[in-house]
Design a protein around this motif. Structure first.
Motif, PDB file in Angstrom:
ATOM      1  N   SER A  53     -36.591 -19.077  -8.629  1.00  0.00           N
ATOM      2  CA  SER A  53     -36.153 -18.668  -7.287  1.00  0.00           C
ATOM      3  C   SER A  53     -34.899 -17.792  -7.341  1.00  0.00           C
ATOM      4  O   SER A  53     -34.286 -17.637  -8.396  1.00  0.00           O
ATOM      5  N   CYS A  54     -34.493 -17.300  -6.168  1.00  0.00           N
ATOM      6  CA  CYS A  54     -33.231 -16.547  -6.068  1.00  0.00           C
ATOM      7  C   CYS A  54     -32.074 -17.517  -5.872  1.00  0.00           C
ATOM      8  O   CYS A  54     -30.940 -17.102  -5.762  1.00  0.00           O
ATOM      9  N   ASN A  55     -32.366 -18.789  -5.734  1.00  0.00           N
ATOM     10  CA  ASN A  55     -31.490 -19.941  -5.472  1.00  0.00           C
ATOM     11  C   ASN A  55     -31.249 -20.185  -3.977  1.00  0.00           C
ATOM     12  O   ASN A  55     -30.577 -21.147  -3.620  1.00  0.00           O
ATOM     13  N   GLY A  56     -31.851 -19.369  -3.116  1.00  0.00           N
ATOM     14  CA  GLY A  56     -31.762 -19.603  -1.672  1.00  0.00           C
ATOM     15  C   GLY A  56     -32.460 -20.900  -1.272  1.00  0.00           C
ATOM     16  O   GLY A  56     -31.946 -21.680  -0.468  1.00  0.00           O
TER      17      GLY A  56
END
Lengths: 175, 517
Positions: A53-56
């Motif tokens: 993920s993008c860490n969002g």
């Protein structure tokens, strides 16, 4: 210590009612607890796996653990090992460099197990899609029970998706 | 054209935004310049390569340096058959991992570099595939599903053993591998192996229209979505020699400060929790939730994604919500007072925080620590104060610094920056100029390049882009401050005990996604 107690008293209880919309049975936390017990026979244990993920999505899954959503009060907790988990909560498109680790995590989770794909990337590859580096949606790598779209989905949507997945498990008969 | 103090090359000044200069150098000038930058107290911000063969040239290696005068973007052209360039890691240790990335993505070699291990290439695509070469095979499949072994640096001696952690970690955290060499509980050495999240972002950029690609930039590292989309828009606007209206710049800064506050609140709660004060997590995560809900009402997104767009911001905030913001700032300011008091006087917490995970100012300087962590190690670097652009020019930013460089210092900087951001937010609401908050950009044909440079909550975020003749994105490089700070985490952990690692790691809170790309 006194200051901590004073701050706790001043804050009070901020937990909100759990979601009812789209969930025919559960209309209060006690019923959600009963449903989890009926389907699993114990509290639901979740292992979160970030497959690229993008860490969002991680930020919103963290938010799900804040006092407003009172997750543990509903009988849902995050665990450190897949061996303790009933459900894998997977975020991100699956990066090729994470594919082996994701499969191993799945294999380490005891049956019966649920897989919930969180976020647009996990649902359909999202903005990253498929490429030399990316396998795209989680369903390209693992069998997925429930998908939760959103970029990222807000905590309440993640909670609804988790509850939907739990209700997929056939209710337990008395043992 | 002009020159910069102490540097021997001709530079052109770029339009608008923070002071930025552009230069091209020869192979010899590349190394001379790097030494001159060091001699003049400059820093390396980023390194990246681009394939310019479609333009009838070869490759280019690019470096961005932070100088007293501003940002210098310098390119070293390489002939198509010349795939080596002089190593910079001896002067700037942070260059090592960036050079390894350039080897994986472009197949260019840093000549004389000590560490030549692959970084993003884990053996899951063919070894001869360099995905950012324009003629790379797009359909590349899996080379070896087992992956390849990685040569961790072994530590030998009586009683030394290794602890291998990850890539899947025991929490809601991004994936990466940590290899600890320990004696008993004491960490002798930590080595990080990252790259697990590599998604091919740079290659993906080349398939997106310049007016849409801010969405991808905003997803390089989701916790810094405002910083990245802002830096991308600054780069594109600079390339097309256009600018966003003044009101939009103020609203972008408002979003940037709101992102800083949200992340600092989250980190302070998590740091309390990692030191066994669950009370801290409950309190700060509650405050963060309140903050995110206002974000959603204000911009339509809890994390502010896709709010900063080319030409301005995506939506004009509701006037009544804007008017209510100072009340929210005051409420948070009041809520922080007892919490700061509890954190600073709680013996158990201070015992875990003080002297843990130290990075001395000297080490921070030598290895190039940046952003929030650098400010906790005595380096007052903050772009908002150092090279301010509107609205920061009007507001004046007070830089928060600490000297001790330990977990306690990184906690103290976060508290100080929360207070300062709330002051700035009051100023941003009070001074918000009238006028449009968005003016559509007019796409411009013809080769162009631009660079954006923003102080995000974690540190300096940089986006460099090149547009081709038809106005399409030819190359977009996104740089996260975590590139510089991950190596320092390895140093900060040395001599500490294993159970303090999660606390030290959290006190830096570095991005995996931002460096895996």
């Amino acid at each position: 210590m006194l200051r901590i107690l004073r701050q706790i008293l001043r804050t009070g209880v901020v937990s909100e009612a759990p979601p009812t919309e789209g969930l025919a049975l559960e209309d209060d936390s006690e019923r959600i607890q009963r449903a989890i017990l009926a389907h699993l026979g114990r509290a639901l244990a979740i292992r979160e796996v970030d497959a690229g993920s993008c860490n969002g999505c991680e930020l919103e899954i963290h938010a799900l653990n804040n006092p407003y959503y009172n997750l543990e009060g509903l009988g849902i907790r995050f665990v450190a090992s897949p061996r303790h988990a009933d459900l894998l909560l997977v975020t991100g498109p699956v990066a090729r460099n994470m594919e082996v680790a994701l499969r191993r995590t799945y294999e380490a989770t005891p049956d019966p197990k649920l897989v919930v794909a969180v976020g647009d990337c996990a649902c359909d590859g999202g903005i990253f899609g498929e490429s030399y580096a990316c396998r795209g949606r989680v369903a390209n790598v693992l069998p997925v029970d429930v998908t939760i779209p959103g970029c990222p989905p807000p905590p309440i949507e993640i909670l609804k998706g988790i509850l939907t997945a739990v209700r997929r498990v056939p209710a337990r008969t008395a043992r | 054209m002009g020159t910069l103090r102490g540097l021997h090359l001709e530079v052109a000044t770029l339009a608008a935004g923070p002071p930025r200069f552009r230069a091209h150098g020869s192979r010899d000038a590349w190394s001379v310049l790097a030494r001159d930058v060091v001699a003049n107290g400059g820093r390396l911000v980023s390194l990246w390569a681009s394939d310019r063969r479609p333009l009838g040239e070869g490759y280019a290696v690019n470096a961005a340096y932070a100088l007293a005068e501003g940002l210098l973007w310098v390119s070293l052209p390489l002939a198509a058959d010349q795939q080596g360039y002089p190593d910079l890691a001896a002067l700037f240790p942070a260059a090592s991992r960036l050079q390894r990335m350039m080897r994986d993505l472009h197949g260019l070699e840093a000549l004389g570099a000590e560490d030549t291990r692959p970084r993003l290439q884990h053996g899951h695509w063919p070894a001869d595939l360099h995905p950012l070469r324009h003629d790379a095979r797009a359909d590349a499949g899996v080379a070896d599903p087992g992956g390849e072994a990685y040569a961790f640096v072994p530590v030998r001696g009586e009683g030394v053993h290794e602890i291998a952690v990850g890539p899947v970690h025991a929490g809601i955290i991004e994936p990466g591998h940590f290899r600890f060499s320990v004696v008993g509980e004491k960490v002798l050495r930590l080595e990080e192996r990252l790259g697990y999240k590599h998604k091919g972002i740079a290659a993906r950029f080349e398939t997106l229209a310049p007016l849409d690609a801010h969405r991808l930039a905003g997803r390089v590292s989701g916790d810094s979505t405002v910083a990245y989309s802002y830096a991308y828009c600054m780069a594109l606007e600079s390339a097309w020699r256009q600018s966003a209206p003044p009101r939009a710049e103020w609203l972008r800064a408002l979003a940037l400060e709101r992102e800083r506050v949200a992340n600092h609140l989250g980190d302070l709660g998590a740091l309390g929790n990692d030191a066994a004060l669950g009370f801290g997590l409950a309190q700060f995560s509650r405050l963060k939730e309140d903050w995110l809900r206002v974000n959603a009402a204000l911009t339509g997104h809890r994390l502010l994604m896709d709010y900063v767009v080319p030409g301005g911001v995506a939506r004009e905030p509701d006037a009544s919500l804007l008017a209510a913001l100072p009340g929210q700032h005051a409420a948070l300011r009041d809520a922080l007072v007892p919490l700061a008091d509890i954190y600073s006087s709680h013996a158990g917490l201070q015992d875990r925080f003080v002297t843990t995970g130290r990075v001395t100012p000297a080490l921070a300087g030598a290895l190039g620590l940046t952003g929030l962590a650098a400010r906790a190690s005595g380096h007052a670097v903050d772009l908002r104060a150092w090279h301010p652009t509107p609205p920061y020019t009007a507001l004046g930013v007070r830089v928060a610094t600490e000297r001790n460089g330990d977990v306690a210092a990184r906690v103290a900087v976060r508290f100080a920056e929360l207070t300062e951001s709330l002051r700035l937010l009051d100023g941003l609401v009070a001074g918000l100029p009238d006028g449009p908050s968005h003016l559509p950009l007019a796409p411009r044909a013809g080769c162009a390049e631009g660079i954006g440079w923003i102080e995000g909550w974690r540190g300096e975020v940089l986006v460099a882009l090149e547009l081709d003749d038809a106005g399409a994105l030819r190359r977009c490089h996104c740089h996260d401050p975590s590139w510089h700070n991950w190596p320092l985490l390895e140093h900060a952990v040395m001599g500490n005990i294993v159970p303090d690692f999660p606390l030290i790691n959290k006190s830096f809170n570095l991005s995996y996604a931002g460096v895996d790309l």
